[in-house]
Design a protein around this motif. Structure first.
Motif, short mmCIF file in Angstrom:
data_model
loop_
_atom_site.label_atom_id
_atom_site.label_comp_id
_atom_site.label_asym_id
_atom_site.label_seq_id
_atom_site.Cartn_x
_atom_site.Cartn_y
_atom_site.Cartn_z
N THR A 1 1.36 -1.06 0.18
CA THR A 1 0.30 -0.64 -0.21
C THR A 1 0.81 1.13 0.09
N GLY A 2 2.03 1.41 0.39
CA GLY A 2 3.38 1.87 0.57
C GLY A 2 3.28 3.04 1.81
N LEU A 3 2.61 2.31 2.15
CA LEU A 3 1.91 2.85 3.99
C LEU A 3 2.61 2.08 4.84
N GLY A 4 3.83 1.07 4.54
CA GLY A 4 4.11 0.44 5.81
C GLY A 4 4.79 0.86 7.14
N GLU A 5 5.70 1.92 6.58
CA GLU A 5 6.29 2.43 8.05
C GLU A 5 5.34 2.67 8.86
N SER A 6 3.38 3.00 9.30
CA SER A 6 3.13 3.44 9.70
C SER A 6 2.95 1.96 10.41
N PHE A 7 3.38 0.74 10.63
CA PHE A 7 2.70 -0.47 11.31
C PHE A 7 3.96 -1.44 11.67
N ASP A 8 3.99 -1.42 12.88
CA ASP A 8 5.05 -2.51 13.18
C ASP A 8 4.22 -3.91 13.81
N TYR A 9 5.02 -4.72 13.88
CA TYR A 9 4.15 -6.50 13.83
C TYR A 9 4.95 -6.88 15.55
N PHE A 10 3.94 -7.60 15.78
CA PHE A 10 3.99 -8.48 17.67
C PHE A 10 3.95 -9.25 17.37
N ILE A 11 4.89 -10.62 17.73
CA ILE A 11 3.82 -11.83 17.29
C ILE A 11 4.48 -11.68 19.49
N LEU A 12 3.22 -12.31 20.75
CA LEU A 12 2.62 -11.95 21.34
C LEU A 12 3.18 -12.95 22.01
N SER A 13 4.06 -14.06 22.47
CA SER A 13 3.19 -15.66 23.08
C SER A 13 3.01 -15.40 24.12
N ASP A 14 2.15 -16.53 24.05
CA ASP A 14 2.26 -17.39 26.26
C ASP A 14 2.14 -18.88 25.86
N SER A 15 2.84 -19.22 24.85
CA SER A 15 3.18 -20.91 24.69
C SER A 15 3.87 -21.42 26.10
N THR A 16 3.21 -22.85 25.99
CA THR A 16 3.20 -23.18 28.11
C THR A 16 4.15 -23.93 26.95
N ASN A 17 4.36 -24.73 25.58
CA ASN A 17 4.91 -26.05 25.42
C ASN A 17 6.04 -25.71 25.21
N SER A 18 6.94 -26.12 25.29
CA SER A 18 8.53 -25.98 24.85
C SER A 18 9.35 -26.18 23.59
N ASP A 19 8.58 -26.90 22.81
CA ASP A 19 8.63 -27.27 21.44
C ASP A 19 8.38 -26.13 20.85
N ALA A 20 6.55 -25.64 21.58
CA ALA A 20 6.25 -24.21 20.50
C ALA A 20 7.15 -23.37 20.45
N TRP A 21 7.46 -23.14 21.68
CA TRP A 21 8.49 -21.60 22.17
C TRP A 21 9.56 -21.70 21.21
N ILE A 22 10.25 -22.87 21.54
CA ILE A 22 11.90 -22.15 20.86
C ILE A 22 11.52 -22.18 19.15
N ALA A 23 10.35 -23.55 19.19
CA ALA A 23 9.73 -23.22 17.39
C ALA A 23 9.30 -21.54 16.98
N GLU A 24 8.87 -20.79 17.86
CA GLU A 24 8.07 -19.22 17.71
C GLU A 24 9.57 -18.78 17.56
N GLU A 25 10.63 -19.04 18.43
CA GLU A 25 12.04 -17.98 18.18
C GLU A 25 12.22 -18.22 17.15
N ARG A 26 13.15 -19.69 16.72
CA ARG A 26 13.29 -19.71 15.32
C ARG A 26 13.02 -19.12 14.67
N ALA A 27 11.85 -19.25 14.11
CA ALA A 27 10.92 -19.06 13.66
C ALA A 27 10.99 -17.37 13.42
#
Length: 730
Positions: free
Chosen positions: A167-193
């Motif tokens: 859209t040409g307006l990307g600088e107005s947006f920041d992106y956050f992944i807010l993890s509440d994961s309680t499974n260790s495999d899911a948590w580390i997969a999130e960090e790696r991704a």
């Protein structure tokens, strides 16, 4: 143009360094106070004054139409039901039947008038306004995740990012992944991704990641933690679910709408269901596409600026949310006490109480979500929603709430109480027929009446009332079908008029067969909650995998037995009763095969191949959905979701270093307090000789303790690795 967070002051950067948290992981904190709101203390002086006056006459006329029309229909239906049962002296049981019918009929009557209003509003299609060319404020796009597949969530976020950038307006947006994961495999997969995403896109992509050690208050607490710590950077936040997709144009239009309306606190979009392939999910997808806009538009018109919030695919004014969206805990224990599960309704209610407007833009295109793949998956999610909505019985009387807000709560509560009310109506109906057929009339009553007391019914009126009830119940589906048929583009994209009509009939038949099963499931949920059973919070299954047949049998065998008993009893009592109850009986008898069929990918794809249950979004998939699917396939090939978390940390020194950098500063241990999981984890690591020992010995909670503790991670790293030939031999 809004400035980037890369230009923040050196003081903030030094603060980040002092915390040991690299700027690339999260921006420096900028706090907002988020006080807990009180449900019993409020004064009119606390409500803000609107900046501009919005016309309210149309909204009140719409409410008069919906609720006045619903009241008139309910009055007529109640009168007809009374005439059905009052052929002779009306018994107490017949009065109970009239009362239950009135409650159930009022529910569908208001739904009918609301859908009728939406139908009229949708007959005209306004052209969308031009896309804004600039934005003045910053918006955080936040996706809370809880033990999700990273291949899906990160693909969705990356596709959203690309679409916003286009859209040409990307600088107005920041992106956050807010993890509440309680499974260790899911948590580390999130960090790696996350680390992989940042490496590919570069730091200018403004992606950030945060994992909470304790998922306090679950999703509501996750969002509140972000708002209170980082919300000061952003005028708005756009909240997603893990299955959300939104086009850049949709997001930019929401941000522009929020900027243009100084009174707006929450603006909700209408997400359409996409990407579904099992039979059950495709039925939901088709129904949401055909009927959903009619219902949503009706709600939008009569709700006006007293609207509601569905928890995702909506933009929120951050400071308003911080000031008034802090949720209190309800007194007592779950299921009615504790933290509020269905937080979104309550957050909207509190912002509206404070004078902020909450409304929907139902005709805004480009907002999407997914749905559960099977009946059992839906019932698992529905159990939590049931508890959350019944909790609202303790919120609906909160001081200062607007009348429409209380109506929203009442609607949510009734959406679950309707099932036991329907069940009770069926039971009373059976009891009345049984009484008429087998119980001898009372010829000599105590009040010396000339005629015996014998409940009788007017069969012609009963048939006419049944037809009226079914017509009102099915009308929203018919309204949606008519709109699809008269809109040539939608009609052709759904397979043409004939296929569209056949698809609607399939949806109606399957919905009718599934309705009694859902009635018993929801009734069971209500009874369990009333008995004090807490539901907990389980992650949703979002794939198209089928459920083992033995699990289906276990979940639905009681429904099948009840269907058989009801059928036999009804047939023995009266053939007319059996015919009247046949839709319910058939649905329950077929509960096991219907539930099995609902989760079958082959059944859904077979109908898709025939062009049935097709939606325009299937005929021409949205570009963002196609891109997200491509990215998901690519992400799946990375294998982040498949690797053991301890093995990944052990094997990758760079990942281990970044993981430790992302951990919050360690809290000092209190003397005399021994944490059981940590003590067990440390003891097992001391005994372990190889990493394979640790992987096999450490349980889920112990793994999370190890991954949060730098000292225990150092112990893990110094374990031996079993030789490759030994692993191969195993």
């Amino acid at each position: 143009m809004a400035v980037s967070l890369d230009t923040l002051s050196s003081d903030s950067n030094s603060k980040v360094a002092a915390l040991g948290r690299p700027e690339s992981i999260m921006p420096p904190e900028k706090h907002l106070d988020m006080p807990t709101q009180h449900l019993r203390r409020w004064s009119a002086e606390q409500e803000r004054k609107s900046v501009r006056q919005n016309p309210k006459l149309g909204t009140w006329l719409a409410r008069l139409f919906v609720f006045g029309g619903g009241l008139l229909l309910t009055g007529y239906g109640t009168y007809e039901m009374y005439q059905v049962v009052s052929v002779s002296r009306t018994t107490a049981l017949q009065w109970v039947l009239v009362a239950l019918f009135t409650v159930n009929f009022s529910w569908i009557a208001v739904a009918f008038t609301s859908a009728l209003l939406g139908f009229f509003a949708l007959l005209r299609q306004p052209r969308p306004a031009p896309l804004p060319t600039s934005l003045q404020a910053r918006t955080a796009i936040v996706m809370p995740v809880y033990n999700e597949q990273t291949s899906r969530t990160y693909a969705a976020l990356e596709a959203i990012y690309e679409s916003v950038e286009a859209t040409g307006l990307g600088e107005s947006f920041d992106y956050f992944i807010l993890s509440d994961s309680t499974n260790s495999d899911a948590w580390i997969a999130e960090e790696r991704a996350f680390l992989d995403l940042r490496e590919r896109l570069g730091p200018k992509a403004r992606f950030y990641y945060r994992h909470r050690a304790k998922n306090h208050h679950r999703k509501a607490g996750n969002i509140a933690d972000f708002v209170s710590r980082w919300g000061g950077h952003y005028e708005h936040m756009l909240v997603l679910d893990a299955d959300s997709l939104m086009t850049g144009e949709c997001i930019v239009r929401l941000a522009a709408a929020m900027e243009a309306d100084p009174d707006a606190g929450i603006i909700q979009s209408l997400p359409l269901i996409i990407n579904r392939n099992t039979l059950f999910a495709r039925v939901q997808q088709f129904a949401a596409r055909v009927t959903g806009p009619v219902i949503a538009m009706g709600l939008s018109v009569w709700m006006g600026r007293d609207g509601n919030y569905w928890g995702h695919n909506a933009i929120i004014r951050t400071r308003a949310f911080a000031a008034h969206g802090g949720l209190p805990d309800l007194k007592g224990k779950p299921p009615f006490g504790g933290h509020i599960l269905s937080h979104d309704f309550v957050e909207a209610a509190l912002l509206r109480r404070a004078g902020w407007d909450v409304y929907m833009l139902p005709d805004l295109e480009g907002s999407y979500e997914e749905s559960p793949p099977s009946l059992i998956d839906l019932s698992a999610r529905d159990r939590r929603w049931c508890q959350g909505n019944l909790q609202h019985m303790r919120v609906i009387t909160a001081k200062g709430l607007k009348l429409p807000t209380r109506q929203h709560f009442a609607t949510g509560i009734m959406s679950y109480l309707a099932s036991p009310f329907w069940l009770f109506q069926l039971i009373v109906g059976i009891a009345l027929v049984l009484q008429t057929t087998y119980i001898r009339p009372e010829y000599f009553a105590r009040d010396f009446r000339l005629y015996p007391i014998w409940p009788r019914f007017d069969p012609e009126r009963a048939l006419a009332l049944f037809a009226l009830t079914m017509g009102i119940l099915l009308a929203p589906k018919v309204f949606g079908l008519i709109l699809m048929l008269i809109r040539g583009k939608d009609r052709r994209a759904s397979g043409g008029g004939i296929r569209l009509i056949i698809s609607s009939l399939i949806e109606i038949i399957l919905s009718a067969l599934l309705a009694p099963i859902l009635m018993l499931i929801q009734s069971g949920s209500v009874f369990q909650i009333l008995l004090g059973r807490d539901t907990g919070w389980q992650p949703q299954r979002r794939d198209d995998g089928s459920i083992p047949f033995k699990d289906i049998v276990r979940r639905h065998r009681a429904h099948t037995v009840l269907g058989a008993l009801a059928g036999i009893s009804a047939f023995m009592i009266a053939t007319s009763l059996f015919l009247w109850m046949s839709p319910t009986i058939i649905g329950l008898l077929l509960a096991i095969p219907l539930s099995w069929l609902s989760g079958q990918l082959g059944a859904g794809l077979a109908l898709k191949k025939l062009g049935l249950l097709m939606t325009p979004e299937e005929h021409q998939p949205p570009t963002i959905a196609t891109r997200a699917n491509e990215l998901q396939a690519r992400n799946a090939a990375f294998g982040f979701d498949d690797e053991d978390s301890l093995r990944a940390i052990y094997s990758d020194a760079k990942l281990r270093e970044r993981h430790m950098e992302m951990l919050p500063p360690a809290s000092p241990r209190k003397r005399g307090i021994i944490e059981t999981e940590r003590a067990l984890a440390e003891a097992k690591l001391v005994d372990a000789e190889t990493i394979e020992d640790a992987i096999s010995w450490l349980h889920s909670k112990e793994r999370m303790v190890v991954l949060h503790d730098r000292a225990l991670l150092n112990k893990l790293v110094h374990l031996k690795d079993k030789p490759a030939d030994a692993q191969a031999a195993e």
